[in-house]
Design an enzyme around this catalytic site. Sequence first.
Site, mmCIF file in Angstrom:
data_model
loop_
_atom_site.group_PDB
_atom_site.id
_atom_site.type_symbol
_atom_site.label_atom_id
_atom_site.label_comp_id
_atom_site.label_asym_id
_atom_site.label_seq_id
_atom_site.Cartn_x
_atom_site.Cartn_y
_atom_site.Cartn_z
ATOM 1 N N LYS A 293 0.845 -1.191 0.000
ATOM 2 C CA LYS A 293 0.000 0.000 0.000
ATOM 3 C C LYS A 293 0.888 1.252 0.000
ATOM 4 C CE LYS A 293 -3.876 -2.103 2.409
ATOM 5 N NZ LYS A 293 -3.460 -3.484 2.291
ATOM 6 N N HIS B 28 -3.902 1.727 4.721
ATOM 7 C CA HIS B 28 -3.266 2.969 4.280
ATOM 8 C C HIS B 28 -3.092 3.944 5.449
ATOM 9 C CE1 HIS B 28 -4.729 1.353 0.409
ATOM 10 N NE2 HIS B 28 -3.655 1.952 -0.074
ATOM 11 N N SER C 43 -7.321 3.533 -2.126
ATOM 12 C CA SER C 43 -7.452 3.339 -0.684
ATOM 13 C C SER C 43 -8.921 3.416 -0.320
ATOM 14 C CB SER C 43 -6.676 4.436 0.055
ATOM 15 O OG SER C 43 -7.089 4.524 1.408
ATOM 16 N N MET C 44 -9.397 2.452 0.446
ATOM 17 C CA MET C 44 -10.791 2.484 0.914
ATOM 18 C C MET C 44 -11.027 3.720 1.790
ATOM 19 S SD MET C 44 -12.530 -0.119 -0.275
ATOM 20 C CE MET C 44 -13.860 -0.485 0.833
ATOM 21 N N GLY C 45 -10.054 4.088 2.595
ATOM 22 C CA GLY C 45 -10.215 5.202 3.528
ATOM 23 C C GLY C 45 -9.938 6.572 2.940
#
Length: 121
Positions: free
Chosen positions: A22, A48, A88-90
């Site tokens: 990541k 992340h 990144s999901m966040g």
Amino acid sequence: MAKTSSLERIADVDIDPDGVFKYILIKVKAKGSASKLIVRGYGWAEYHADILDRVTAKFCELDVDYKCLGGGRIEHKKDKSILVYGYSMGFGRADHSLTVGLLKARYPDYGDKITFQNEGY
């Protein structure tokens, strides 16, 4: 002796030498007005946000502001090639073209073997 600015003390790129991991793209800004983009990517990071948490401690010491602009993944191979992809999901997807520009400056001997794609996770 010239004083080194806070931003000059922060490397533009710090990533693992090989593997798939990541990464995040961060904008750091000195208390004046100067700013720059940096890339951080590590295999130890489960999320992340783990990367951001670890690197921001140094930013506090240097008295700079920061903002995570997104993330993704990096595939760094020993044959001197790098692929940037995913998101990144966040933090959302980083602008991989900006990341590639920073990586090309850091690894000029890789030539055109630093690329990106917006597919994948």
